[in-house]
Design a protein around this motif. Structure first.
Motif, PDB file in Angstrom:
ATOM      1  N   LEU A 199       8.838  70.914 -14.689  1.00 55.99           N
ATOM      2  CA  LEU A 199       8.107  70.071 -13.667  1.00 55.99           C
ATOM      3  C   LEU A 199       8.292  70.536 -12.258  1.00 55.99           C
ATOM      4  N   CYS A 200       9.360  70.665 -11.935  1.00 60.80           N
ATOM      5  CA  CYS A 200       9.741  71.107 -10.554  1.00 60.80           C
ATOM      6  C   CYS A 200       9.097  72.434  -9.921  1.00 60.80           C
ATOM      7  N   ARG A 201       8.995  73.337 -11.082  1.00 57.93           N
ATOM      8  CA  ARG A 201       8.228  74.550 -10.767  1.00 57.93           C
ATOM      9  C   ARG A 201       6.841  73.932 -10.358  1.00 57.93           C
ATOM     10  N   LYS A 202       6.071  73.415 -11.237  1.00 61.78           N
ATOM     11  CA  LYS A 202       4.863  73.042 -10.945  1.00 61.78           C
ATOM     12  C   LYS A 202       4.453  72.209  -9.719  1.00 61.78           C
ATOM     13  N   ILE A 203       5.741  71.388  -9.492  1.00 57.22           N
ATOM     14  CA  ILE A 203       5.642  70.616  -8.093  1.00 57.22           C
ATOM     15  C   ILE A 203       5.560  71.696  -7.003  1.00 57.22           C
ATOM     16  N   MET A 204       6.590  72.600  -6.924  1.00 57.96           N
ATOM     17  CA  MET A 204       6.704  73.562  -6.094  1.00 57.96           C
ATOM     18  C   MET A 204       5.314  74.392  -5.668  1.00 57.96           C
ATOM     19  N   ALA A 205       4.688  74.737  -6.876  1.00 55.85           N
ATOM     20  CA  ALA A 205       3.609  75.429  -6.683  1.00 55.85           C
ATOM     21  C   ALA A 205       2.364  74.549  -5.789  1.00 55.85           C
ATOM     22  N   HIS A 206       2.521  73.228  -6.297  1.00 57.10           N
ATOM     23  CA  HIS A 206       1.533  72.285  -5.686  1.00 57.10           C
ATOM     24  C   HIS A 206       1.656  72.195  -4.383  1.00 57.10           C
ATOM     25  N   ILE A 207       3.024  72.426  -3.739  1.00 55.28           N
ATOM     26  CA  ILE A 207       3.319  72.069  -2.211  1.00 55.28           C
ATOM     27  C   ILE A 207       3.071  73.578  -1.596  1.00 55.28           C
ATOM     28  N   LYS A 223       6.497  60.631 -15.524  1.00 56.13           N
ATOM     29  CA  LYS A 223       6.383  61.552 -16.561  1.00 56.13           C
ATOM     30  C   LYS A 223       7.613  61.318 -17.500  1.00 56.13           C
ATOM     31  N   ARG A 224       8.011  60.160 -17.572  1.00 52.72           N
ATOM     32  CA  ARG A 224       9.269  59.794 -18.349  1.00 52.72           C
ATOM     33  C   ARG A 224       9.179  60.311 -19.690  1.00 52.72           C
ATOM     34  N   GLU A 225       7.983  60.248 -20.410  1.00 53.10           N
ATOM     35  CA  GLU A 225       8.068  60.650 -21.864  1.00 53.10           C
ATOM     36  C   GLU A 225       8.031  62.130 -22.223  1.00 53.10           C
ATOM     37  N   LYS A 226       7.548  62.876 -21.137  1.00 47.04           N
ATOM     38  CA  LYS A 226       7.531  64.372 -21.262  1.00 47.04           C
ATOM     39  C   LYS A 226       8.845  64.734 -20.873  1.00 47.04           C
ATOM     40  N   LEU A 227       9.418  64.262 -19.918  1.00 47.53           N
ATOM     41  CA  LEU A 227      10.698  64.731 -19.402  1.00 47.53           C
ATOM     42  C   LEU A 227      11.972  64.330 -20.517  1.00 47.53           C
ATOM     43  N   GLU A 228      11.441  63.555 -21.437  1.00 48.04           N
ATOM     44  CA  GLU A 228      12.756  63.258 -22.410  1.00 48.04           C
ATOM     45  C   GLU A 228      12.429  63.902 -23.799  1.00 48.04           C
ATOM     46  N   SER A 229      11.307  64.716 -23.644  1.00 48.70           N
ATOM     47  CA  SER A 229      10.861  65.363 -25.141  1.00 48.70           C
ATOM     48  C   SER A 229      11.870  66.472 -25.182  1.00 48.70           C
ATOM     49  N   ARG A 230      11.630  67.072 -26.278  1.00 49.57           N
ATOM     50  CA  ARG A 230      12.760  68.348 -26.724  1.00 49.57           C
ATOM     51  C   ARG A 230      11.702  69.525 -26.844  1.00 49.57           C
ATOM     52  N   LEU A 231      11.816  70.470 -26.023  1.00 45.25           N
ATOM     53  CA  LEU A 231      10.923  71.614 -26.397  1.00 45.25           C
ATOM     54  C   LEU A 231      11.654  72.593 -27.144  1.00 45.25           C
ATOM     55  N   ASP A 232      11.149  73.005 -28.447  1.00 44.59           N
ATOM     56  CA  ASP A 232      12.027  73.846 -29.157  1.00 44.59           C
ATOM     57  C   ASP A 232      11.398  75.225 -29.356  1.00 44.59           C
ATOM     58  N   ASN A 233      10.115  75.356 -28.749  1.00 44.48           N
ATOM     59  CA  ASN A 233       9.526  76.380 -28.815  1.00 44.48           C
ATOM     60  C   ASN A 233       9.511  77.094 -27.167  1.00 44.48           C
ATOM     61  N   GLU A 234       9.886  78.153 -27.078  1.00 41.94           N
ATOM     62  CA  GLU A 234       9.676  78.771 -25.777  1.00 41.94           C
ATOM     63  C   GLU A 234       8.247  79.123 -25.226  1.00 41.94           C
ATOM     64  N   SER A 243      -1.003  72.197 -13.817  1.00 42.16           N
ATOM     65  CA  SER A 243      -1.346  72.250 -12.472  1.00 42.16           C
ATOM     66  C   SER A 243      -2.379  71.092 -12.236  1.00 42.16           C
ATOM     67  N   ASP A 244      -3.209  70.840 -13.054  1.00 42.76           N
ATOM     68  CA  ASP A 244      -4.305  69.951 -13.027  1.00 42.76           C
ATOM     69  C   ASP A 244      -3.571  68.557 -13.146  1.00 42.76           C
ATOM     70  N   GLU A 245      -2.670  68.517 -13.965  1.00 40.51           N
ATOM     71  CA  GLU A 245      -1.877  67.291 -14.386  1.00 40.51           C
ATOM     72  C   GLU A 245      -0.944  66.869 -12.851  1.00 40.51           C
ATOM     73  N   ILE A 246      -0.348  68.068 -12.433  1.00 40.86           N
ATOM     74  CA  ILE A 246       0.339  67.785 -11.021  1.00 40.86           C
ATOM     75  C   ILE A 246      -0.482  67.333  -9.741  1.00 40.86           C
ATOM     76  N   ASP A 247      -1.674  67.994  -9.733  1.00 41.26           N
ATOM     77  CA  ASP A 247      -2.601  67.651  -9.094  1.00 41.26           C
ATOM     78  C   ASP A 247      -3.103  66.147  -9.009  1.00 41.26           C
ATOM     79  N   LYS A 248      -3.282  65.670 -10.224  1.00 45.52           N
ATOM     80  CA  LYS A 248      -3.487  64.200 -10.563  1.00 45.52           C
ATOM     81  C   LYS A 248      -2.378  63.347 -10.039  1.00 45.52           C
TER      82      LYS A 248
END
Ligand code: SF4
Ligand code: SF4
Length: 235
Positions: A48-56, A122-133, A142-147
Motif C-alpha cells: 500500500l505504501c509503495r502505491k501511495i509513494m508513487a501517487h505523491i 483499507k482495513r480489509e485488504k490490509l488484514e488479508s493474507r497474500l500467499d501468492n507472490e 494506482s486507480d484505487e489510490i487516486d480514488k
C-alpha cells in the motif's frame, strides 16, 4: 519485535525526516512464531505504501521489505547491500525525477494526517493474507489510490440538527469535538482523524453528523451562536 508493528506512519515519518530509503526485515512468511503472522500485515502495508509513494511522486523503490530467518546472516548482508546500492543510485530524496523537496515534504505531511483514515478504509485488504507472490503487484492499484485520495471523507456537525446530547464528544478518540451541555457541537477539522465514530453514534433521531466528500467543509458556527435555548416545559 515484529515487522507487523511497523506502521504506515513510521515509514512516512522516516521519509518526512529526510531518509532516502526504508528497509524492513521480517521473518520468513509462514514461519511466524505466533498466531498473528504479522509479517503478512507488514507486507500488505508496504504494498500500500509503495502505491501511495508513487501517487505523491516518490520513487517506490525507496521502500523495501525482505523476509528471512535470524540464521541467514549472509542473505541479510546481501539484501541490505543491494538496497543501499539502489538507494545511492536513486540519489538523495527529492532529487532526480522526483518532485521538489519542499513539495514532497508537504505532500508527505498531508498523507501522514490521513493515515488513520487510510487504515480504516483499507482495513480489509490490509488484514488479508497474500500467499501468492504474483498477487503483490496488482494488489493495490494506482486507480484505487487516486480514488482513495480524491474521495477523502470529512465529517461536519449540522448546527441546526445538533441537540447537544454529547455522545459524539464522549466517543471521539482524539478529542476533536468541542461542545458541552446545551452547546452546539463542533468538529475541529485539524484534529479529526476521520474515523467516522461521530457519524455512527449520533442518534438517528438527530442525524446531525454529515459525511462530506468532494466539497469544502462549512466553517464552524461562531462561539457566540452555539448555545441551544430550549423551550421550558409547561407546568
Ligand atoms: S470522525 Fe472521528 S475523529 Fe473526527 S470528529 Fe468524528 S469521532 Fe472525532
Ligand atoms: S451526537 Fe449528534 S446530536 Fe449529539 S452532540 Fe453529537 S452531533 Fe450533536
Amino acid at each position: 519485535m515484529c515487522s507487523g508493528r511497523v506502521d504506515l506512519e513510521f515509514i512516512l515519518r522516516a521519509f518526512s525526516n529526510g531518509m532516502d530509503g526504508v528497509f524492513i526485515g521480517g521473518c520468513r512468511l509462514n514461519e511466524c512464531n505466533y498466531i498473528t503472522h504479522g509479517n503478512y500485515d507488514a507486507l500488505n502495508m508496504v504494498l500500500l505504501c509503495r502505491k501511495i509513494m508513487a501517487h505523491i511522486g516518490l520513487n517506490p523503490e525507496r521502500l523495501s521489505i525482505e523476509f528471512m530467518s535470524s540464521g541467514e546472516g549472509i542473505l541479510f548482508t546481501e539484501v541490505v547491500d543491494d538496497f543501499c546500492k539502489k538507494v545511492k543510485e536513486l540519489g538523495p530524496l527529492g532529487t532526480s525525477a522526483e518532485i521538489d523537496e519542499d513539495e514532497l515534504k508537504s505532500k508527505l505531511e498531508e498523507v501522514r494526517k490521513l493515515v488513520p483514515y487510510i487504515k480504516i478504509v483499507k482495513r480489509e485488504k490490509l488484514e488479508s493474507r497474500l500467499d501468492n507472490e504474483e498477487e503483490y503487484d496488482g494488489y493495490f492499484t494506482s486507480d484505487e489510490i487516486d480514488k482513495l485520495f480524491s474521495e477523502v471523507v470529512s465529517y461536519h456537525i449540522d448546527p441546526d440538527k445538533c441537540r447537544a446530547c454529547m455522545i459524539c464528544l464522549r466517543r471521539c478518540p482524539v478529542e476533536a469535538i468541542a461542545g458541552g451541555k446545551n452547546r452546539i457541537h463542533v468538529i475541529d477539522q485539524d484534529k479529526c482523524i476521520k474515523c467516522g465514530t461521530c457519524f455512527e453514534v449520533c442518534p438517528p433521531r438527530f442525524g446531525a453528523v454529515d459525511q462530506i466528500s468532494g466539497e469544502p467543509v462549512p466553517p464552524p458556527i461562531p462561539e457566540e451562536e452555539r448555545t441551544i435555548v430550549r423551550k421550558s416545559k409547561k407546568k
